[in-house]
Design a protein around this motif. Sequence first.
Motif, PDB file in Angstrom:
ATOM      1  N   GLY A  53     -10.715  -3.505  -0.991  1.00 21.12           N
ATOM      2  CA  GLY A  53     -10.789  -2.416  -1.953  1.00 21.12           C
ATOM      3  C   GLY A  53      -9.884  -2.609  -3.147  1.00 21.12           C
ATOM      4  N   THR A  54      -9.245  -1.534  -3.578  1.00 17.02           N
ATOM      5  CA  THR A  54      -8.450  -1.536  -4.812  1.00 17.02           C
ATOM      6  C   THR A  54      -7.050  -2.103  -4.555  1.00 17.02           C
ATOM      7  OG1 THR A  54      -7.903   0.769  -4.389  1.00 17.02           O
ATOM      8  CG2 THR A  54      -9.744   0.335  -5.888  1.00 17.02           C
ATOM      9  N   VAL A  55      -7.033  -3.405  -4.320  1.00 21.55           N
ATOM     10  CA  VAL A  55      -5.823  -4.127  -3.958  1.00 21.55           C
ATOM     11  C   VAL A  55      -5.757  -5.427  -4.755  1.00 21.55           C
ATOM     12  CG1 VAL A  55      -4.696  -5.374  -2.061  1.00 21.55           C
ATOM     13  CG2 VAL A  55      -5.761  -3.169  -1.626  1.00 21.55           C
ATOM     14  N   ALA A  71       4.080  -0.370   9.628  1.00 22.06           N
ATOM     15  CA  ALA A  71       2.695  -0.826   9.489  1.00 22.06           C
ATOM     16  C   ALA A  71       1.711   0.334   9.511  1.00 22.06           C
ATOM     17  CB  ALA A  71       2.364  -1.812  10.604  1.00 22.06           C
ATOM     18  N   THR A  72       0.685   0.202   8.687  1.00 23.12           N
ATOM     19  CA  THR A  72      -0.364   1.206   8.621  1.00 23.12           C
ATOM     20  C   THR A  72      -1.660   0.582   8.127  1.00 23.12           C
ATOM     21  OG1 THR A  72      -0.974   3.393   7.744  1.00 23.12           O
ATOM     22  CG2 THR A  72       0.237   1.926   6.261  1.00 23.12           C
ATOM     23  N   ALA A  77      -2.003   4.385  -3.299  1.00 22.76           N
ATOM     24  CA  ALA A  77      -1.618   3.747  -4.557  1.00 22.76           C
ATOM     25  C   ALA A  77      -0.096   3.734  -4.667  1.00 22.76           C
ATOM     26  CB  ALA A  77      -2.233   4.491  -5.734  1.00 22.76           C
ATOM     27  N   GLY A  78       0.430   2.577  -4.998  1.00 18.71           N
ATOM     28  CA  GLY A  78       1.882   2.422  -5.113  1.00 18.71           C
ATOM     29  C   GLY A  78       2.530   1.766  -3.914  1.00 18.71           C
ATOM     30  N   ASP A  79       1.790   1.544  -2.830  1.00 16.80           N
ATOM     31  CA  ASP A  79       2.337   0.814  -1.686  1.00 16.80           C
ATOM     32  C   ASP A  79       2.456  -0.663  -2.045  1.00 16.80           C
ATOM     33  OD1 ASP A  79       2.478   3.006   0.003  1.00 16.80           O
ATOM     34  OD2 ASP A  79       0.702   2.466   1.181  1.00 16.80           O
ATOM     35  N   LEU A  80       3.570  -1.283  -1.666  1.00 16.51           N
ATOM     36  CA  LEU A  80       3.739  -2.730  -1.744  1.00 16.51           C
ATOM     37  C   LEU A  80       3.716  -3.217  -0.298  1.00 16.51           C
ATOM     38  CD1 LEU A  80       4.096  -5.059  -3.732  1.00 16.51           C
ATOM     39  CD2 LEU A  80       6.575  -4.787  -3.486  1.00 16.51           C
ATOM     40  N   ILE A  81       2.824  -4.156  -0.022  1.00 13.02           N
ATOM     41  CA  ILE A  81       2.430  -4.467   1.348  1.00 13.02           C
ATOM     42  C   ILE A  81       2.642  -5.947   1.642  1.00 13.02           C
ATOM     43  CG2 ILE A  81       0.466  -4.347   2.938  1.00 13.02           C
ATOM     44  CD1 ILE A  81      -0.705  -2.310   0.713  1.00 13.02           C
ATOM     45  N   TRP A  82       3.009  -6.238   2.880  1.00 14.28           N
ATOM     46  CA  TRP A  82       3.212  -7.611   3.352  1.00 14.28           C
ATOM     47  C   TRP A  82       2.267  -7.888   4.508  1.00 14.28           C
ATOM     48  CZ3 TRP A  82       5.081 -12.298   2.748  1.00 14.28           C
ATOM     49  CH2 TRP A  82       5.222 -13.114   3.871  1.00 14.28           C
ATOM     50  N   MET A  83       1.686  -9.084   4.505  1.00 12.94           N
ATOM     51  CA  MET A  83       0.862  -9.509   5.642  1.00 12.94           C
ATOM     52  C   MET A  83       1.021 -11.003   5.845  1.00 12.94           C
ATOM     53  SD  MET A  83      -1.031  -8.210   7.902  1.00 12.94           S
ATOM     54  CE  MET A  83      -1.570  -9.106   9.327  1.00 12.94           C
ATOM     55  N   TYR A 104      -3.543  -0.220  -5.927  1.00 12.30           N
ATOM     56  CA  TYR A 104      -3.413   0.389  -7.249  1.00 12.30           C
ATOM     57  C   TYR A 104      -4.279   1.633  -7.409  1.00 12.30           C
ATOM     58  CZ  TYR A 104      -7.746  -2.073  -8.486  1.00 12.30           C
ATOM     59  OH  TYR A 104      -9.032  -2.524  -8.526  1.00 12.30           O
ATOM     60  N   ASP A 105      -5.083   1.952  -6.412  1.00 12.69           N
ATOM     61  CA  ASP A 105      -5.900   3.161  -6.430  1.00 12.69           C
ATOM     62  C   ASP A 105      -6.102   3.604  -4.985  1.00 12.69           C
ATOM     63  OD1 ASP A 105      -7.433   5.271  -7.375  1.00 12.69           O
ATOM     64  OD2 ASP A 105      -8.903   4.027  -8.403  1.00 12.69           O
ATOM     65  N   ARG A 106      -6.779   4.695  -4.773  1.00 13.55           N
ATOM     66  CA  ARG A 106      -6.858   5.285  -3.442  1.00 13.55           C
ATOM     67  C   ARG A 106      -7.836   4.615  -2.495  1.00 13.55           C
ATOM     68  NH1 ARG A 106      -9.684  11.099  -4.118  1.00 13.55           N
ATOM     69  NH2 ARG A 106     -11.822  10.360  -4.053  1.00 13.55           N
ATOM     70  N   HIS A 107      -8.675   3.745  -2.958  1.00 11.45           N
ATOM     71  CA  HIS A 107      -9.677   3.106  -2.100  1.00 11.45           C
ATOM     72  C   HIS A 107      -9.173   1.744  -1.624  1.00 11.45           C
ATOM     73  CE1 HIS A 107     -12.329   6.330  -3.229  1.00 11.45           C
ATOM     74  NE2 HIS A 107     -12.058   6.080  -4.507  1.00 11.45           N
ATOM     75  N   ALA A 108      -8.110   1.745  -0.830  1.00 13.26           N
ATOM     76  CA  ALA A 108      -7.470   0.511  -0.383  1.00 13.26           C
ATOM     77  C   ALA A 108      -7.323   0.525   1.134  1.00 13.26           C
ATOM     78  CB  ALA A 108      -6.099   0.364  -1.040  1.00 13.26           C
TER      79      ALA A 108
END
Length: 159
Positions: A53-55, A71-72, A77-83, A104-108
Amino acid sequence: MTDTTRPEGILIEYSSGETAHFRMLWEDAPDTCRILAEKLPDTGEAVHAIYSGTVVGVLFDPTVEAPLQNATTCHVAGDLIWMHYPPFSRFGHPDPVSEIYWAYDRHARSVMPGQFVQIAASVFATFQGDPDEWSRFAARSAQVRWDGKVDVRMSTYGA
């Protein structure tokens, strides 16, 4: 890294000048924050997600293995994520992969390549800045879908 030397956050800057400041979540993802902070600054090519999605994300040194913390599957929007994907964990992808990415948007959502199922990923920082900064950064992130690879620089700030 001690409480007095650990950085406050991570700055991501597109080569075109748009920036975003992300406050590191030391209380929620302490090991992830420490491991990633020690590996910055870094540069890379930001690419838009295919399945998530919007990532937008940047491939990171695949030898870096930070633990799954905070983890979730529900990114905002605004989450910085590690994988980190270990070798042979993704169908058709024998190599390990590590990545830092941001919604960067809600569809992530985080989706496992080759399996097309949602997976939990570590939220280790969250946007901390003014609405105008976010608006410019999110708009640039959305444009990556059409532009392809875009150079970014990631660095820490505050200590």
